[in-house]
Every structure is written in structure tokens, then in C-alpha cells.
Design an enzyme around this catalytic site. Sequence first.
Site, PDB file in Angstrom:
ATOM      1  N   TYR A  78      87.930  40.554 -19.034  1.00  0.00           N
ATOM      2  CA  TYR A  78      88.604  40.515 -17.736  1.00  0.00           C
ATOM      3  C   TYR A  78      89.017  39.083 -17.402  1.00  0.00           C
ATOM      4  O   TYR A  78      90.152  38.832 -16.969  1.00  0.00           O
ATOM      5  CB  TYR A  78      87.660  41.070 -16.673  1.00  0.00           C
ATOM      6  CG  TYR A  78      88.166  40.991 -15.255  1.00  0.00           C
ATOM      7  CD1 TYR A  78      89.048  41.950 -14.757  1.00  0.00           C
ATOM      8  CD2 TYR A  78      87.751  39.975 -14.401  1.00  0.00           C
ATOM      9  CE1 TYR A  78      89.501  41.888 -13.449  1.00  0.00           C
ATOM     10  CE2 TYR A  78      88.200  39.912 -13.085  1.00  0.00           C
ATOM     11  CZ  TYR A  78      89.076  40.865 -12.612  1.00  0.00           C
ATOM     12  OH  TYR A  78      89.526  40.801 -11.322  1.00  0.00           O
TER      13      TYR A  78
ATOM     14  N   LYS B  88      92.846  37.656 -16.756  1.00  0.00           N
ATOM     15  CA  LYS B  88      93.226  37.046 -15.483  1.00  0.00           C
ATOM     16  C   LYS B  88      93.656  35.591 -15.664  1.00  0.00           C
ATOM     17  O   LYS B  88      94.522  35.091 -14.931  1.00  0.00           O
ATOM     18  CB  LYS B  88      92.069  37.145 -14.493  1.00  0.00           C
ATOM     19  CG  LYS B  88      91.843  38.549 -13.961  1.00  0.00           C
ATOM     20  CD  LYS B  88      93.075  39.084 -13.220  1.00  0.00           C
ATOM     21  CE  LYS B  88      92.783  40.343 -12.441  1.00  0.00           C
ATOM     22  NZ  LYS B  88      93.995  40.855 -11.749  1.00  0.00           N
TER      23      LYS B  88
END
Length: 291
Positions: free
Chosen positions: A158, A162
Amino acid sequence: MPEELTFDDQVAVVTGAGRGLGRAHALLLAERGAAVVVNDVQDPEPVVREIIRAGGRAAASTHDIADEGQAHRLIDHAVDTFGRLDALVNNAGVIHIAPFEQQTRAHLDRMMGVHVLGTWALTQAAWRVFREQRYGRIVVTTSAAGLFGMKHPPQAAYSAAKSALVGLTLSLAAEAEAHDVKVNALAPRAFTPLQAQHMTDAGQAERLAVAQPADAVSPVVAALAHRSCPVNGQVLFACGGQVQRAFTGLTAGITTGSVLTPEEVVDRIGEIVDTSEFTVPEPYVAPRGMQ
């Protein structure tokens, strides 16, 4: 008091808008006058009905932005339904929490597929509309996990996805400037149903829901999506009533007249990493011949 920001005759697409942050963004934009395409692969209809009951304009979309063809059809759907497109809020996302050694390539592919490739495909489809009309506003959703890393809970895939969105935002902003298209990123911190799924402490969840509501972040989105948006290529961190700029800088470091040895680097590492003085570079320009 500053003049109220309205979105009359404006059209916005908000992804991941069936709940949480996306829902809050869609509701605020609609309340301020925008026609909103509420995109969510699950069920966007309740949010659409909520907007319409309040006197606003909205249309549902279940297009999966991780699929390039569907991402492009989502933009076509917005233009076909409302006749134009003015703002794109890339909010859709997924989370995977696991120690790094347990995260598989499939987990990484899923994170990149939704966050990076989805944002890429959807923004590229909207880009053509914005460049032709010489106007547009794009909001990209990054995360503190992508800006600063994530110690707990572990979610390396993740964070990697990002982080990639920050570079995309900065490069697109530099390219878009000549076309009155502005691209900015938001790193929100808010309690959402997605987070609630991974929490075991009910008391902490209740406290976060009060201290970090999703709708406290949405005014920043509205400011970045508005025609009067005064910034381009910025990353803003928002939580509750707090808004800050996040940036990448270079420390003063050290400069020598000769090539350093490894021993000198180790010996002077304190000076190199000292953040008391720093500069924020402009977008990188490749040397002539590399472009």
C-alpha cells in the site's frame, strides 16, 4: 469572509464514492452545486439517492477503474450524462495489511492496479477532455503511508503504491500548467469503514470516528477541485481541522572539492541528514539530449 466557493454548472467525478471519504467528497461537491458522478464498484446508488433527495444532481457508476477500458468509459459516461467534465477526484483505494514477508506479488499487483494504474488510466482519459477545453482540476489521493512510510500496521505494498502517486502528481502538474489544468495530491487521515474493518478495539474506533471524521477532509478536496484553486503540484495533508503541506526537500548536506570516500560519508553523516536547513527543488529537468 472569503467568497463562497460554488460549483454551479460544474461536473465532477469522484471514485470510491460509495462510502467513507469518497462519499463525503461527493456530498460536499453536490451541496456546493456540482453534478457528481458517484463511482464505486460496490453500490454507489445510496449516495446518488442522497444527493438527489437533497436537490442535487448525481449519476451512478460501477466502472472498475483498475481496468483501463472501464476507466475510459467512466469519463465518457460523465460527459455523456452531464455534457462536460470539470474535476476528477481520484479517491478509490484498497488496503492490505500483512508483514512484508507475507505480502505476495498478487497483493502488490492489486495495490498498484487500483491506486496507481487506476489513477493513471482515469486521469489520462480525463486529461484529453481537460486539454481540449483548456481547463480541469485533478485531485490525487496519496497517504501518509506513502509520504513517510508505515510502521504499524505493516502495509508495504500500500505504501509503495501511494508513494508512486506523489511522483505522478508532481510530473503531471508540471506538464499541465500550460493548459489551465491543475493537479494536486491529498494525503487524508480520517476514520473510514475501510479502516474499521481492520480494527479490533471498538473504543478506539469510536474515538477516531469523532476526532477524524471523513467530512472534515472534504473541504480541502473542494478547494483543490474548484476553479479558483490557487496551487498546482502540491501535496496537502489533512486531518480533522488541520491542513499542512507535505514536500520533499534537500538538506544543505556537505559539498567538497573532491570525491568523497565511504569513510568520509560515514564520518559526516550527521551533517548530511541534518534538516535544520533545506531547499525544495523545482521539478526536475533532464539534461539536453535526454529529453
